[in-house]
Write a protein that holds these residues in place. Structure first.
Motif, PDB file in Angstrom:
ATOM      1  N   UNK A  37      39.380  31.195  34.854  1.00  0.00           N
ATOM      2  CA  UNK A  37      39.810  30.439  33.673  1.00  0.00           C
ATOM      3  C   UNK A  37      39.527  28.949  33.841  1.00  0.00           C
ATOM      4  N   UNK A  38      39.786  28.437  35.033  1.00  0.00           N
ATOM      5  CA  UNK A  38      39.530  27.016  35.279  1.00  0.00           C
ATOM      6  C   UNK A  38      38.046  26.726  35.050  1.00  0.00           C
ATOM      7  N   UNK A  39      37.175  27.618  35.559  1.00  0.00           N
ATOM      8  CA  UNK A  39      35.731  27.389  35.378  1.00  0.00           C
ATOM      9  C   UNK A  39      35.323  27.527  33.907  1.00  0.00           C
ATOM     10  N   UNK A  40      35.885  28.513  33.213  1.00  0.00           N
ATOM     11  CA  UNK A  40      35.579  28.675  31.777  1.00  0.00           C
ATOM     12  C   UNK A  40      35.890  27.375  31.045  1.00  0.00           C
ATOM     13  N   UNK A  41      37.078  26.841  31.303  1.00  0.00           N
ATOM     14  CA  UNK A  41      37.518  25.678  30.531  1.00  0.00           C
ATOM     15  C   UNK A  41      36.719  24.433  30.884  1.00  0.00           C
ATOM     16  N   UNK A  42      36.278  24.333  32.144  1.00  0.00           N
ATOM     17  CA  UNK A  42      35.401  23.220  32.515  1.00  0.00           C
ATOM     18  C   UNK A  42      34.091  23.332  31.739  1.00  0.00           C
ATOM     19  N   UNK A  43      33.560  24.558  31.666  1.00  0.00           N
ATOM     20  CA  UNK A  43      32.302  24.774  30.934  1.00  0.00           C
ATOM     21  C   UNK A  43      32.477  24.462  29.451  1.00  0.00           C
ATOM     22  N   UNK A  44      33.554  24.963  28.853  1.00  0.00           N
ATOM     23  CA  UNK A  44      33.774  24.729  27.418  1.00  0.00           C
ATOM     24  C   UNK A  44      33.910  23.229  27.134  1.00  0.00           C
ATOM     25  N   UNK A  45      34.650  22.529  28.019  1.00  0.00           N
ATOM     26  CA  UNK A  45      34.861  21.090  27.800  1.00  0.00           C
ATOM     27  C   UNK A  45      33.543  20.330  27.887  1.00  0.00           C
ATOM     28  N   UNK A  46      32.625  20.850  28.714  1.00  0.00           N
ATOM     29  CA  UNK A  46      31.324  20.184  28.877  1.00  0.00           C
ATOM     30  C   UNK A  46      30.320  20.661  27.829  1.00  0.00           C
ATOM     31  N   UNK A  47      30.777  21.541  26.942  1.00  0.00           N
ATOM     32  CA  UNK A  47      29.887  22.056  25.901  1.00  0.00           C
ATOM     33  C   UNK A  47      28.844  23.027  26.432  1.00  0.00           C
ATOM     34  N   UNK A  48      29.126  23.612  27.612  1.00  0.00           N
ATOM     35  CA  UNK A  48      28.177  24.569  28.204  1.00  0.00           C
ATOM     36  C   UNK A  48      28.570  26.000  27.849  1.00  0.00           C
ATOM     37  N   UNK A  49      27.589  26.920  27.862  1.00  0.00           N
ATOM     38  CA  UNK A  49      27.931  28.314  27.566  1.00  0.00           C
ATOM     39  C   UNK A  49      28.701  28.944  28.724  1.00  0.00           C
ATOM     40  N   UNK A  50      29.539  29.932  28.427  1.00  0.00           N
ATOM     41  CA  UNK A  50      30.210  30.672  29.497  1.00  0.00           C
ATOM     42  C   UNK A  50      29.194  31.645  30.105  1.00  0.00           C
ATOM     43  N   UNK A  51      29.405  32.033  31.359  1.00  0.00           N
ATOM     44  CA  UNK A  51      28.455  32.947  32.005  1.00  0.00           C
ATOM     45  C   UNK A  51      28.408  34.315  31.324  1.00  0.00           C
ATOM     46  N   UNK A  52      29.461  34.650  30.598  1.00  0.00           N
ATOM     47  CA  UNK A  52      29.514  35.906  29.846  1.00  0.00           C
ATOM     48  C   UNK A  52      29.967  35.524  28.441  1.00  0.00           C
ATOM     49  N   UNK A 132      44.687  52.629  37.707  1.00  0.00           N
ATOM     50  CA  UNK A 132      43.314  52.754  38.224  1.00  0.00           C
ATOM     51  C   UNK A 132      42.615  53.964  37.614  1.00  0.00           C
ATOM     52  N   UNK A 133      43.388  55.001  37.303  1.00  0.00           N
ATOM     53  CA  UNK A 133      42.794  56.216  36.741  1.00  0.00           C
ATOM     54  C   UNK A 133      42.212  55.979  35.352  1.00  0.00           C
ATOM     55  N   UNK A 134      42.567  54.851  34.700  1.00  0.00           N
ATOM     56  CA  UNK A 134      42.051  54.545  33.362  1.00  0.00           C
ATOM     57  C   UNK A 134      40.754  53.755  33.421  1.00  0.00           C
ATOM     58  N   UNK A 135      40.305  53.394  34.617  1.00  0.00           N
ATOM     59  CA  UNK A 135      39.100  52.564  34.735  1.00  0.00           C
ATOM     60  C   UNK A 135      37.922  53.453  35.117  1.00  0.00           C
ATOM     61  N   UNK A 136      36.882  53.408  34.276  1.00  0.00           N
ATOM     62  CA  UNK A 136      35.730  54.275  34.529  1.00  0.00           C
ATOM     63  C   UNK A 136      34.638  53.583  35.308  1.00  0.00           C
ATOM     64  N   UNK A 137      34.534  52.238  35.149  1.00  0.00           N
ATOM     65  CA  UNK A 137      33.560  51.508  35.957  1.00  0.00           C
ATOM     66  C   UNK A 137      33.941  50.050  36.059  1.00  0.00           C
ATOM     67  N   UNK A 138      33.492  49.436  37.143  1.00  0.00           N
ATOM     68  CA  UNK A 138      33.759  48.028  37.432  1.00  0.00           C
ATOM     69  C   UNK A 138      32.430  47.386  37.819  1.00  0.00           C
ATOM     70  N   UNK A 139      32.102  46.278  37.151  1.00  0.00           N
ATOM     71  CA  UNK A 139      30.834  45.612  37.461  1.00  0.00           C
ATOM     72  C   UNK A 139      31.081  44.100  37.486  1.00  0.00           C
ATOM     73  N   UNK A 140      30.713  43.457  38.586  1.00  0.00           N
ATOM     74  CA  UNK A 140      30.889  42.011  38.685  1.00  0.00           C
ATOM     75  C   UNK A 140      29.808  41.324  37.842  1.00  0.00           C
ATOM     76  N   UNK A 141      30.249  40.466  36.899  1.00  0.00           N
ATOM     77  CA  UNK A 141      29.288  39.803  36.024  1.00  0.00           C
ATOM     78  C   UNK A 141      29.095  38.323  36.360  1.00  0.00           C
ATOM     79  N   UNK A 142      30.151  37.671  36.872  1.00  0.00           N
ATOM     80  CA  UNK A 142      30.032  36.233  37.126  1.00  0.00           C
ATOM     81  C   UNK A 142      31.000  35.799  38.221  1.00  0.00           C
ATOM     82  N   UNK A 143      30.670  34.675  38.822  1.00  0.00           N
ATOM     83  CA  UNK A 143      31.488  34.050  39.876  1.00  0.00           C
ATOM     84  C   UNK A 143      31.792  34.994  41.043  1.00  0.00           C
ATOM     85  N   UNK A 144      30.790  35.655  41.612  1.00  0.00           N
ATOM     86  CA  UNK A 144      31.065  36.589  42.725  1.00  0.00           C
ATOM     87  C   UNK A 144      31.716  35.896  43.918  1.00  0.00           C
ATOM     88  N   UNK A 145      31.515  34.573  44.039  1.00  0.00           N
ATOM     89  CA  UNK A 145      32.134  33.851  45.164  1.00  0.00           C
ATOM     90  C   UNK A 145      33.652  33.873  45.092  1.00  0.00           C
TER      91      UNK A 145
END
Ligand code: SF4
Lengths: 185, 283
Positions: A37-52, A132-145
């Protein structure tokens, strides 16, 4: 009876929900917690697109345990939403339509939900083995660090939720507690 | 002269690794018993339903060997070291941290620890542990791992009350803490309350009261009555399981006290959720 719904939501469905409604949610949601969330808001404040592109989408405040081999997901459940309150109005203004977490929200968040026609759902905290039984897949899209705090795309099926704050700003924490206290008076 | 018993540090590491996994997947029997009792006394159907989900989750976790909660916490480790024990092959602290790193890796547990509180870089292996060591008599080493989630830890509070605040001040502070926490710490909650000592000691008392999960009532009838009174006051607030209303806001209140200064009345509330976990072994 719980309503079976799809994420992303249509505005019509969101508007039809009422605080206290039970929902079984299927479809796609994106995880993000404090650090993302902190990174999203930094990006939005700078007028940059979010990674997703999260416009019209659902954010789940969750950091799952690692996915063990042979399983679709690790244990997963909501984290305390209050910590995301400062970041939430800008994200709703940007276009996020639904939030999933646990616990009360600030008056600012309530106002922003109403203003943007968005809704806040909660999952039962501390029931991560079952959810956990309700989750069918998990995929990392951004900020893997960020490890568990990275942004992940989840495909879910029948995730049990309660509408905690609807698009009219009705708050089921207040209402639920009031109803109980009246029932024992 | 007493003989000295040698415990290899590798045995400590093995033990801590096992305890991390066990604590995160198997809810202590006492918490299960309290949840079952709450299921019988909760009058509000939606709250009964939430309590049922919580009990089912604990069963799923234990049988499928998955974490009860995704927040597998910071590893708080209590070590009671007999003074006739010699730890060979490395320090206690290194052995404990190696055990936490291994347990969190092998158990597929979440790594939630960051190196620096402001610069916030995840350490990647859930170390370091928070280690509390006490020297005891004998030649045994008792280890307790209590993974602490921060949804509840964040709702904990400490106050340096004054003697004039007295018993009423303590009660008001505990109730205010629960009210402020509301739905955030995953109610039904468990409370560890520390009273007395110094600033740092009272926080540890509260933590110990929560982790020890003492069997039976408080040995001092004065505090046994206070625990009962606080629990019933909390369960009249109406917060309920998950915060959506109900009687069962708290499962238990445990108090630990210590002597304090003539000028002081420190009080600390360590907030525990319904996933208040620990596992213990003696080497
Ligand atoms: S407060 Fe407890 S039950 Fe709730 S998410 Fe944190 S560790 Fe899990």
């Amino acid at each position: 009876m719980a309503l079976s719904l799809q994420s992303p939501f249509t505005q019509q469905v969101l508007d039809s929900l009422r605080a206290g409604d039970q929902v079984l949610l299927s479809g796609v949601v994106y995880t993000a917690r404090d650090a993302a969330h902190a990174r999203f808001c930094t990006a939005l404040a700078a007028g940059e697109p979010l990674p997703v592109d999260l416009r019209g989408q659902t954010i789940f405040y969750a950091g799952p345990t690692p996915t063990p081999p042979g399983k679709a997901s690790g244990a997963i459940g909501p984290t305390t939403s209050t910590r995301m309150d400062p970041y939430t109005p800008p994200l709703l203004a940007y276009g996020v339509k639904a939030l999933i977490g646990k616990g009360q929200r600030s008056e600012e968040v309530k106002a922003a939900l109403m203003q943007n026609g968005a809704a806040y759902f909660v999952a039962v905290g501390g029931c991560a083995a079952s959810l956990a039984a309700c989750v069918q897949s998990v995929e990392v899209l951004a900020y893997p660090d960020l490890g568990t705090e990275s942004v992940k795309k989840l495909v879910i099926r029948d995730l049990p939720l309660t509408v905690a704050i609807d698009t009219r700003g009705e708050d089921f924490y207040r209402e639920g507690q009031k109803r109980y206290l009246e029932s024992v008076r | 002269m007493e003989s000295i018993r040698t415990i290899p540090s590798a045995a400590i590491t093995d033990c801590v690794a096992r305890l991390c996994i066990r604590a995160c997947t198997v809810l202590p029997g006492q918490v299960v018993t309290l949840l079952e009792a709450a299921g019988r006394t909760e009058p509000y159907p939606p709250a009964q339903n939430t309590l049922r989900l919580i009990r089912q989750n604990a069963v799923v976790a234990a049988t499928k060997n998955v974490p009860i909660c995704q927040d597998t916490g910071m590893a708080v480790v209590f070590a009671e070291v007999g003074q006739d024990v010699h730890i060979a092959g490395g320090t206690l602290e290194d052995a404990v941290n190696a055990g936490v790193a291994r347990g969190y890796a092998e158990g597929w547990l979440r790594k939630s620890v960051i190196r620096d509180p402001l610069r916030r870089q995840n350490t990647g292996d859930n170390t370091p542990a928070v280690l509390h060591v006490r020297l005891t008599a004998g030649d045994h080493l008792k280890l307790t791992v209590s993974p602490k989630g921060f949804g509840s830890e964040n709702m904990s509070r400490l106050a340096m009350l004054t003697p004039a605040d007295g018993l009423e001040g303590v009660k008001a502070f505990v109730l205010e803490t629960v009210r402020l926490a509301g739905a955030n710490p995953c109610p039904p909650i468990m409370l560890g309350v520390g009273i007395g000592g110094t600033f740092e000691q009272v926080a540890l008392l509260a933590k110990e009261a929560l982790v020890e999960l003492r069997e039976g009532p408080h040995p001092d009838p004065y505090y046994a009555a206070l625990e009962e009174e606080l629990l019933s006051s909390i369960n009249r607030l109406g917060i309920g399981p998950q915060g959506f209303g109900g009687r069962t806001t708290a499962l238990s209140v445990r108090i630990k006290t210590a002597p304090t200064h003539i000028a002081g009345l420190p009080v600390a509330v360590n907030m525990g959720c319904h996933v208040t976990r620990h596992a213990t072994e003696t080497l």
